[in-house]
Scaffold this motif. Structure first.
Motif, PDB file in Angstrom:
ATOM      1  N   CYS A 131      12.263  -3.129 -16.838  1.00 34.56           N
ATOM      2  CA  CYS A 131      12.190  -1.853 -16.612  1.00 34.56           C
ATOM      3  C   CYS A 131      13.278  -1.031 -17.304  1.00 34.56           C
ATOM      4  N   SER A 132      14.501  -1.673 -17.411  1.00 33.48           N
ATOM      5  CA  SER A 132      15.566  -1.109 -18.276  1.00 33.48           C
ATOM      6  C   SER A 132      15.561  -1.548 -19.864  1.00 33.48           C
ATOM      7  N   MET A 133      14.599  -2.202 -20.012  1.00 38.16           N
ATOM      8  CA  MET A 133      14.769  -2.797 -21.482  1.00 38.16           C
ATOM      9  C   MET A 133      13.775  -2.366 -22.277  1.00 38.16           C
ATOM     10  N   VAL A 134      12.965  -1.367 -21.770  1.00 41.50           N
ATOM     11  CA  VAL A 134      12.040  -0.765 -22.615  1.00 41.50           C
ATOM     12  C   VAL A 134      12.425   0.679 -22.602  1.00 41.50           C
ATOM     13  N   VAL A 135      12.242   1.449 -23.696  1.00 39.39           N
ATOM     14  CA  VAL A 135      12.440   2.948 -24.126  1.00 39.39           C
ATOM     15  C   VAL A 135      10.844   3.511 -23.944  1.00 39.39           C
ATOM     16  N   PRO A 136      10.664   4.482 -23.197  1.00 36.78           N
ATOM     17  CA  PRO A 136      11.598   4.935 -22.050  1.00 36.78           C
ATOM     18  C   PRO A 136      11.838   3.891 -20.904  1.00 36.78           C
ATOM     19  N   ASN A 137      12.281   3.884 -20.215  1.00 42.55           N
ATOM     20  CA  ASN A 137      12.651   3.031 -18.933  1.00 42.55           C
ATOM     21  C   ASN A 137      11.450   3.539 -18.112  1.00 42.55           C
ATOM     22  N   ILE A 138      11.055   2.082 -17.333  1.00 40.97           N
ATOM     23  CA  ILE A 138       9.812   2.213 -16.738  1.00 40.97           C
ATOM     24  C   ILE A 138      10.104   2.673 -15.348  1.00 40.97           C
ATOM     25  N   THR A 139       9.195   3.739 -14.702  1.00 40.70           N
ATOM     26  CA  THR A 139       9.194   4.046 -13.436  1.00 40.70           C
ATOM     27  C   THR A 139       8.462   3.018 -12.625  1.00 40.70           C
ATOM     28  N   SER A 140       8.959   2.507 -11.421  1.00 40.31           N
ATOM     29  CA  SER A 140       8.286   1.376 -10.829  1.00 40.31           C
ATOM     30  C   SER A 140       8.642   1.490  -9.510  1.00 40.31           C
ATOM     31  N   VAL A 141       8.014   0.272  -8.774  1.00 41.41           N
ATOM     32  CA  VAL A 141       8.429   0.188  -7.156  1.00 41.41           C
ATOM     33  C   VAL A 141       9.301  -0.852  -7.040  1.00 41.41           C
TER      34      VAL A 141
ATOM     35  N   GLY B 136       4.943   0.999 -13.509  1.00 35.39           N
ATOM     36  CA  GLY B 136       4.765  -0.414 -13.145  1.00 35.39           C
ATOM     37  C   GLY B 136       5.031  -0.690 -11.649  1.00 35.39           C
ATOM     38  N   PHE B 137       5.620  -2.073 -11.253  1.00 31.36           N
ATOM     39  CA  PHE B 137       5.416  -2.399  -9.972  1.00 31.36           C
ATOM     40  C   PHE B 137       6.478  -3.718 -10.000  1.00 31.36           C
ATOM     41  N   ASN B 138       7.473  -3.676  -9.253  1.00 32.56           N
ATOM     42  CA  ASN B 138       8.302  -4.780  -8.803  1.00 32.56           C
ATOM     43  C   ASN B 138       9.817  -4.406  -9.398  1.00 32.56           C
ATOM     44  N   ASN B 139      10.076  -3.369 -10.144  1.00 33.46           N
ATOM     45  CA  ASN B 139      11.315  -2.988 -10.518  1.00 33.46           C
ATOM     46  C   ASN B 139      12.161  -4.218 -11.182  1.00 33.46           C
ATOM     47  N   GLN B 140      11.413  -4.893 -12.113  1.00 30.89           N
ATOM     48  CA  GLN B 140      12.307  -6.018 -12.631  1.00 30.89           C
ATOM     49  C   GLN B 140      13.228  -5.429 -13.903  1.00 30.89           C
ATOM     50  N   ASP B 141      13.905  -6.596 -14.253  1.00 28.32           N
ATOM     51  CA  ASP B 141      15.131  -6.181 -15.288  1.00 28.32           C
ATOM     52  C   ASP B 141      14.204  -5.379 -16.454  1.00 28.32           C
TER      53      ASP B 141
ATOM     54  N   ALA C  18       0.721  -1.046  -0.068  1.00 35.31           N
ATOM     55  CA  ALA C  18      -0.026  -0.050  -0.020  1.00 35.31           C
ATOM     56  C   ALA C  18       1.049   1.272  -0.055  1.00 35.31           C
ATOM     57  N   ARG C  19       1.853   1.289   0.848  1.00 33.49           N
ATOM     58  CA  ARG C  19       2.966   2.335   0.914  1.00 33.49           C
ATOM     59  C   ARG C  19       3.489   2.669  -0.418  1.00 33.49           C
ATOM     60  N   GLY C  20       3.864   1.491  -1.302  1.00 35.37           N
ATOM     61  CA  GLY C  20       4.446   1.620  -2.602  1.00 35.37           C
ATOM     62  C   GLY C  20       3.510   2.287  -3.504  1.00 35.37           C
ATOM     63  N   MET C  21       2.270   2.107  -3.537  1.00 38.07           N
ATOM     64  CA  MET C  21       1.433   2.641  -4.373  1.00 38.07           C
ATOM     65  C   MET C  21       0.991   3.860  -3.976  1.00 38.07           C
TER      66      MET C  21
ATOM     67  N   HIS D  12      -5.444  -6.104  -3.612  1.00 41.38           N
ATOM     68  CA  HIS D  12      -6.355  -5.262  -2.364  1.00 41.38           C
ATOM     69  C   HIS D  12      -5.384  -4.258  -1.981  1.00 41.38           C
ATOM     70  N   GLU D  13      -4.234  -4.760  -1.398  1.00 42.52           N
ATOM     71  CA  GLU D  13      -3.350  -3.684  -0.692  1.00 42.52           C
ATOM     72  C   GLU D  13      -2.890  -2.491  -1.653  1.00 42.52           C
ATOM     73  N   ARG D  14      -2.757  -3.015  -2.765  1.00 40.40           N
ATOM     74  CA  ARG D  14      -2.419  -1.821  -3.663  1.00 40.40           C
ATOM     75  C   ARG D  14      -3.158  -0.996  -4.101  1.00 40.40           C
ATOM     76  N   THR D  15      -4.418  -1.329  -4.216  1.00 38.77           N
ATOM     77  CA  THR D  15      -5.443  -0.547  -4.523  1.00 38.77           C
ATOM     78  C   THR D  15      -5.893   0.211  -3.071  1.00 38.77           C
ATOM     79  N   ARG D  16      -5.737  -0.053  -2.222  1.00 36.54           N
ATOM     80  CA  ARG D  16      -5.965   0.930  -0.860  1.00 36.54           C
ATOM     81  C   ARG D  16      -5.115   1.599  -0.908  1.00 36.54           C
ATOM     82  N   GLY D  17      -3.628   1.502  -1.306  1.00 36.41           N
ATOM     83  CA  GLY D  17      -2.522   2.669  -1.411  1.00 36.41           C
ATOM     84  C   GLY D  17      -3.020   3.835  -2.062  1.00 36.41           C
ATOM     85  N   ILE D  18      -3.504   3.212  -3.446  1.00 37.14           N
ATOM     86  CA  ILE D  18      -3.898   4.318  -4.525  1.00 37.14           C
ATOM     87  C   ILE D  18      -5.141   5.447  -3.790  1.00 37.14           C
TER      88      ILE D  18
END
Length: 355
Positions: free
Chosen positions: A297-307, A290-295, A175-178, A206-212
């Motif tokens: 994120c750096s393979m797409v242009v532009p790079n993805i903002t993530s948690v 996005g969410f998770n900050n997986q690899d 939730a805090r991440g969102m 549900h936890e992420r939705t709560r954060g939003i």
């Protein structure tokens, strides 16, 4: 004077016990046991003799015999939800590596449905000193398993699934991440958001939705008026194609939101491609997170903002807890440790159009 010890004999059949191994080495069984158990006060040549024989014969002490003697097994059983999510694979690999570095052997079962009940029984038969559950599980069933472990005197820990009654838990504060992502987008002037993949019924969703919702309400904004979810209009195959199709549908209908908040990074990558398919740009026309900050994120242009889930921190806290509880009386009060996420801002988010 010649040594009374004889050189090891040639192995003609597998060695099944410490007694047989000692006979093969030509040393007393008690001496061999002391070497195998790492006890002090032995001569180097004796230790070298036993270790050389181990290499030559492939002998491994019988773990069950150690159990019968009441010695600790230095083992942990791990039930993992499944291996279809890269982030879970990362957590599992990190968990095993950190336990191995502390001298702990890990037994792993990939489970689904009711199969973790049998896995727990198998682990207990192996005399594991602790149990770890990684992922999300049926709450009623996992509570019964946890109670069984309490009755058995075996400590347990859940990684990720928050809210299980009586469970020791280490989990990311999703939730805090969102809240962090939503506040970031609000600061950029966005007020209308397309939610991608948020129709899932998992507790983590549900936890992420709560954060939003909390972030919007903090700014005096209504969640239902500011967000839209059209997951039910698209057949979900892969996450990438799902994110791509959702964004295209949002845009084709007219009056789309200015920012898309994806449940994970793969959905976000698909969303960026969906924007491009429509001849538009990220972040000039639409922002995507996005969410998770997986690899990826750096393979797409532009790079993805993530948690970032801070996997290393999460697992380190889990390992410290498990090892601290091994061989000790069970805690009477469960421990819950929340790990703070980390927002990673990259090029996929920018000011809202017309700001």
């Amino acid at each position: 004077m010649k040594s009374k010890h004889t050189e090891p004999k040639t192995v003609t059949r597998p060695i099944r016990s410490t007694t047989e191994f000692a006979r093969h080495v030509g040393l007393a069984r008690t001496t061999v046991s002391r070497v195998l158990n790492g006890q002090p006060g032995l001569k180097k040549k004796t230790i070298d003799r036993v270790n050389r024989a181990i290499e030559e014969t492939g002998f491994v002490p019988n773990a069950y015999a150690l159990h019968l003697k009441g010695k600790r097994t230095q083992t942990v059983g791990v039930c993992v939800q499944n291996l279809s999510f890269p982030i879970l694979v990362n957590k599992l690999a990190t968990l095993q590596a950190k336990l191995r570095d502390r001298g702990i052997t890990t037994f792993i079962e990939v489970v689904d449905g009711d199969s973790y009940e049998g896995a727990v029984r198998n682990f207990l038969s192996l005399r594991v000193e602790a149990m770890v559950f990684l992922g999300y599980f049926d709450e009623g069933k996992i509570e019964r398993q946890l109670q069984g472990l309490v009755n058995n005197g075996t400590p347990s820990l859940i990684i990720d699934h928050f809210g299980i009654k009586g469970a020791n838990t280490v989990t990311l504060d999703r939730a805090r991440g969102m809240v962090a992502i939503t506040e970031h987008l609000l600061d950029l002037g966005h007020r209308r958001f397309g939610l991608l993949g948020y129709s899932e019924s998992f507790r983590s969703t549900h936890e992420r939705t709560r954060g939003i919702r909390e972030a919007l309400e903090e700014r005096g904004l209504d969640f239902d008026k500011c967000t839209e979810n059209i997951d039910d209009q698209i057949v979900r195959t892969s996450d990438f194609e799902f994110g791509r199709a959702l964004v295209r549908t949002f845009i084709e209908r007219g009056k789309p939101p200015t920012a898309f908040i994806a449940l994970n990074d793969v959905l976000a990558a698909g969303a960026i491609h969906g924007v491009r398919d429509m001849g538009l740009r990220v972040p000039e026309d639409f922002s995507v997170s996005g969410f998770n900050n997986q690899d990826i994120c750096s393979m797409v242009v532009p790079n993805i903002t993530s948690v970032d889930q801070r996997v290393d921190k999460t697992i380190q806290v889990a390992v410290d807890f498990v090892i601290d509880q091994m061989g000790k009386p069970l805690r009477t009060k469960p421990v819950v440790k929340m790990i703070d996420p980390l927002l990673i801002v990259r090029g996929s988010t920018g000011p809202a159009r017309g700001r």
